[in-house]
Design a protein around this motif. Sequence first.
Motif, PDB file in Angstrom:
ATOM      1  N   GLN A  78       0.822  -1.210   0.000  1.00 52.23           N
ATOM      2  CA  GLN A  78       0.000   0.000   0.000  1.00 52.23           C
ATOM      3  C   GLN A  78       0.859   1.264   0.000  1.00 52.23           C
ATOM      4  OE1 GLN A  78      -3.389   0.145  -0.461  1.00 52.23           O
ATOM      5  NE2 GLN A  78      -2.806   2.293  -0.763  1.00 52.23           N
ATOM      6  N   ARG A  79       1.989   1.222   0.722  1.00 50.27           N
ATOM      7  CA  ARG A  79       2.886   2.378   0.729  1.00 50.27           C
ATOM      8  C   ARG A  79       3.427   2.639  -0.685  1.00 50.27           C
ATOM      9  NH1 ARG A  79       7.004   4.869   3.869  1.00 50.27           N
ATOM     10  NH2 ARG A  79       7.936   6.425   2.480  1.00 50.27           N
ATOM     11  N   ILE A  80       3.768   1.591  -1.408  1.00 42.22           N
ATOM     12  CA  ILE A  80       4.250   1.771  -2.775  1.00 42.22           C
ATOM     13  C   ILE A  80       3.146   2.351  -3.649  1.00 42.22           C
ATOM     14  CG2 ILE A  80       5.088   0.572  -4.845  1.00 42.22           C
ATOM     15  CD1 ILE A  80       6.529  -1.381  -2.924  1.00 42.22           C
ATOM     16  N   ARG A  81       1.927   1.874  -3.494  1.00 45.15           N
ATOM     17  CA  ARG A  81       0.810   2.429  -4.263  1.00 45.15           C
ATOM     18  C   ARG A  81       0.628   3.917  -3.952  1.00 45.15           C
ATOM     19  NH1 ARG A  81      -3.993   1.121  -3.711  1.00 45.15           N
ATOM     20  NH2 ARG A  81      -4.653   1.053  -5.916  1.00 45.15           N
ATOM     21  N   ALA A  85       0.900   7.009  -6.574  1.00 44.40           N
ATOM     22  CA  ALA A  85      -0.102   8.072  -6.685  1.00 44.40           C
ATOM     23  C   ALA A  85       0.528   9.453  -6.603  1.00 44.40           C
ATOM     24  CB  ALA A  85      -1.162   7.902  -5.590  1.00 44.40           C
ATOM     25  N   ASP A  86       1.624   9.562  -5.843  1.00 44.95           N
ATOM     26  CA  ASP A  86       2.321  10.842  -5.690  1.00 44.95           C
ATOM     27  C   ASP A  86       3.341  11.093  -6.793  1.00 44.95           C
ATOM     28  OD1 ASP A  86       0.875  11.441  -3.434  1.00 44.95           O
ATOM     29  OD2 ASP A  86       2.407  10.727  -2.031  1.00 44.95           O
ATOM     30  N   GLY A  87       3.495  10.145  -7.717  1.00 47.45           N
ATOM     31  CA  GLY A  87       4.418  10.316  -8.831  1.00 47.45           C
ATOM     32  C   GLY A  87       5.869  10.045  -8.506  1.00 47.45           C
ATOM     33  N   VAL A  88       6.148   9.400  -7.370  1.00 49.23           N
ATOM     34  CA  VAL A  88       7.536   9.114  -6.973  1.00 49.23           C
ATOM     35  C   VAL A  88       8.099   7.950  -7.793  1.00 49.23           C
ATOM     36  CG1 VAL A  88       9.048   8.428  -5.067  1.00 49.23           C
ATOM     37  CG2 VAL A  88       7.142  10.005  -4.656  1.00 49.23           C
ATOM     38  N   VAL A  89       7.316   6.895  -7.954  1.00 44.10           N
ATOM     39  CA  VAL A  89       7.707   5.729  -8.746  1.00 44.10           C
ATOM     40  C   VAL A  89       6.522   5.303  -9.607  1.00 44.10           C
ATOM     41  CG1 VAL A  89       9.435   4.843  -7.112  1.00 44.10           C
ATOM     42  CG2 VAL A  89       7.052   4.125  -6.893  1.00 44.10           C
ATOM     43  N   TYR A  90       6.817   4.489 -10.621  1.00 45.87           N
ATOM     44  CA  TYR A  90       5.766   3.852 -11.416  1.00 45.87           C
ATOM     45  C   TYR A  90       5.583   2.403 -10.970  1.00 45.87           C
ATOM     46  CZ  TYR A  90       7.237   7.721 -14.389  1.00 45.87           C
ATOM     47  OH  TYR A  90       7.599   8.953 -14.854  1.00 45.87           O
ATOM     48  N   GLN A  91       6.658   1.839 -10.442  1.00 46.32           N
ATOM     49  CA  GLN A  91       6.677   0.446 -10.018  1.00 46.32           C
ATOM     50  C   GLN A  91       7.832   0.253  -9.046  1.00 46.32           C
ATOM     51  OE1 GLN A  91       8.559  -3.366 -11.948  1.00 46.32           O
ATOM     52  NE2 GLN A  91       6.790  -2.787 -13.159  1.00 46.32           N
ATOM     53  N   ALA A  92       7.666  -0.628  -8.073  1.00 43.14           N
ATOM     54  CA  ALA A  92       8.776  -0.994  -7.182  1.00 43.14           C
ATOM     55  C   ALA A  92       8.632  -2.448  -6.783  1.00 43.14           C
ATOM     56  CB  ALA A  92       8.814  -0.104  -5.941  1.00 43.14           C
ATOM     57  N   ASN A  93       9.755  -3.124  -6.639  1.00 41.08           N
ATOM     58  CA  ASN A  93       9.762  -4.529  -6.257  1.00 41.08           C
ATOM     59  C   ASN A  93       9.909  -4.635  -4.746  1.00 41.08           C
ATOM     60  OD1 ASN A  93       9.748  -6.916  -8.135  1.00 41.08           O
ATOM     61  ND2 ASN A  93      11.300  -7.615  -6.693  1.00 41.08           N
ATOM     62  N   LEU A 165      -2.533 -14.890 -15.741  1.00 42.76           N
ATOM     63  CA  LEU A 165      -1.827 -13.628 -15.965  1.00 42.76           C
ATOM     64  C   LEU A 165      -2.826 -12.507 -16.239  1.00 42.76           C
ATOM     65  CD1 LEU A 165       1.032 -15.052 -18.199  1.00 42.76           C
ATOM     66  CD2 LEU A 165       1.321 -14.063 -15.919  1.00 42.76           C
ATOM     67  N   LEU A 166      -2.559 -11.338 -15.669  1.00 39.94           N
ATOM     68  CA  LEU A 166      -3.467 -10.208 -15.745  1.00 39.94           C
ATOM     69  C   LEU A 166      -2.900  -9.101 -16.628  1.00 39.94           C
ATOM     70  CD1 LEU A 166      -4.387  -9.939 -11.947  1.00 39.94           C
ATOM     71  CD2 LEU A 166      -5.652 -11.147 -13.752  1.00 39.94           C
ATOM     72  N   PRO A 167      -3.739  -8.159 -17.075  1.00 36.00           N
ATOM     73  CA  PRO A 167      -3.217  -6.992 -17.799  1.00 36.00           C
ATOM     74  C   PRO A 167      -2.146  -6.250 -17.006  1.00 36.00           C
ATOM     75  CG  PRO A 167      -5.589  -7.101 -18.033  1.00 36.00           C
ATOM     76  CD  PRO A 167      -5.219  -8.176 -17.048  1.00 36.00           C
ATOM     77  N   LYS A 168      -2.274  -6.233 -15.690  1.00 43.68           N
ATOM     78  CA  LYS A 168      -1.265  -5.612 -14.826  1.00 43.68           C
ATOM     79  C   LYS A 168       0.096  -6.245 -15.042  1.00 43.68           C
ATOM     80  CE  LYS A 168       0.991  -6.147 -10.635  1.00 43.68           C
ATOM     81  NZ  LYS A 168       1.762  -7.276 -10.106  1.00 43.68           N
ATOM     82  N   ASP A 169       0.144  -7.571 -15.286  1.00 41.18           N
ATOM     83  CA  ASP A 169       1.417  -8.258 -15.479  1.00 41.18           C
ATOM     84  C   ASP A 169       2.104  -7.792 -16.759  1.00 41.18           C
ATOM     85  OD1 ASP A 169       1.284 -10.025 -13.173  1.00 41.18           O
ATOM     86  OD2 ASP A 169      -0.334 -11.043 -14.229  1.00 41.18           O
ATOM     87  N   GLN A 170       1.324  -7.636 -17.831  1.00 39.29           N
ATOM     88  CA  GLN A 170       1.910  -7.180 -19.094  1.00 39.29           C
ATOM     89  C   GLN A 170       2.399  -5.740 -18.971  1.00 39.29           C
ATOM     90  OE1 GLN A 170      -0.127  -8.383 -22.549  1.00 39.29           O
ATOM     91  NE2 GLN A 170       1.064  -7.108 -23.943  1.00 39.29           N
ATOM     92  N   ALA A 171       1.599  -4.885 -18.317  1.00 38.79           N
ATOM     93  CA  ALA A 171       2.019  -3.490 -18.138  1.00 38.79           C
ATOM     94  C   ALA A 171       3.313  -3.412 -17.335  1.00 38.79           C
ATOM     95  CB  ALA A 171       0.915  -2.707 -17.439  1.00 38.79           C
ATOM     96  N   GLU A 172       3.420  -4.248 -16.315  1.00 44.22           N
ATOM     97  CA  GLU A 172       4.615  -4.299 -15.468  1.00 44.22           C
ATOM     98  C   GLU A 172       5.833  -4.700 -16.300  1.00 44.22           C
ATOM     99  OE1 GLU A 172       5.876  -6.727 -11.386  1.00 44.22           O
ATOM    100  OE2 GLU A 172       3.905  -7.005 -12.286  1.00 44.22           O
ATOM    101  N   ILE A 297       5.358  -4.291  -7.671  1.00 53.09           N
ATOM    102  CA  ILE A 297       4.144  -3.588  -7.261  1.00 53.09           C
ATOM    103  C   ILE A 297       3.875  -2.425  -8.208  1.00 53.09           C
ATOM    104  CG2 ILE A 297       2.931  -2.517  -5.334  1.00 53.09           C
ATOM    105  CD1 ILE A 297       4.024  -5.443  -4.877  1.00 53.09           C
ATOM    106  N   THR A 298       2.656  -2.373  -8.732  1.00 60.48           N
ATOM    107  CA  THR A 298       2.206  -1.261  -9.569  1.00 60.48           C
ATOM    108  C   THR A 298       0.927  -0.690  -8.965  1.00 60.48           C
ATOM    109  OG1 THR A 298       0.784  -2.596 -11.004  1.00 60.48           O
ATOM    110  CG2 THR A 298       3.126  -2.438 -11.604  1.00 60.48           C
TER     111      THR A 298
END
Length: 333
Positions: A78-81, A85-93, A165-172, A297-298
């Motif tokens: 949730q912190r990564i999300r 939302a704040d534009g700090v990252v697009y994705q983090a592992n 597999l979800l659309p989220k997986d392809q976007a990631e 995480i996206t």
Amino acid sequence: MSFAYAGGLLATGLADVTSDVAALDSRGWWAVVVTYEGKVTCARFTDVRRAPHPEGMWAAPGEWSTSLDEAAYKAGVQRIRDEIADGVVYQANLCRVLSAKLPPRATIEGLGARLIRGNPAPHSMTVKLPGLEVACASPELYLARDGDVVESRPIKGTARTAAGLLPKDQAENVMIVDLVRNDLGRVAAVGSVEVPGLCEVEEHPGLVHLVSTVRARLAGGGWPKLIAATFPPGSVTGAPKSSAVELIGVLEPVPRGPYCGAIGWVDADSRRGALAVGIRSFWAEEGLLRFGTGAGITWGSDPLREWRETELKAARFMEVASGDGAGQDLAER
């Protein structure tokens, strides 16, 4: 006895150990381990031959503990999300490290042999050196080099079957492909970076992955320049990489060690080599056996689903290490 085993080759006769990556452009056959935190170990062996993996004693480790329990991991997602939302990252592992007491009679060669039989992987490798013992069953190629041609095959997207597999997986996956293209572009000849394979489904024991291929031709320089431009691997950090690495440092309470680093070999004489992303890897340290697991995480991530993805990635390896094939339910720990 010190040794390294990779791709059906057994390397013995330890001749040199150094932390200088430039050694990989000198001479000889080298085993390479780079921790996520950047500690480099390059070991040169003089006797490299086709041989079976060394056998050794193995015994089930003690009860597993985790550096992040389910509640803490979901809070991290949730912190990564929030940061997305704040534009700090697009994705983090986000990763966690499992630890268990290692029985005195257990050996890394015993575990490495079990992994090859129970979970064969394209980039399996076992390394035993003074102060460093790793048994890796990585499916993911960080860097392969053949002369001036370099290839990376990032993995993003994991499910039990392709239908899961979800659309989220392809976007990631596409996000990380862009990151890897940019990393390689720093050292590649102009116009040479290409993506010959995008979001291809690969089957592995117990799960499937989405895998892409990024290829380039080096403009000059050797392994030090190449690793400096691309490390840590983008698939286990996030995008933008610098912001993701900083966020990971805040959220993860223990070092990753060899997990999410680089594990592989380099033949300096032929200018060839292959370094895997150090996932699906056990390492022995201070009387403990450790194993890392994580998820990308996206914004589209569900905290419970991401926790379960870390469970899925670890489950088969817990079974292999348990010695009895039964494994343990990680959710009960």
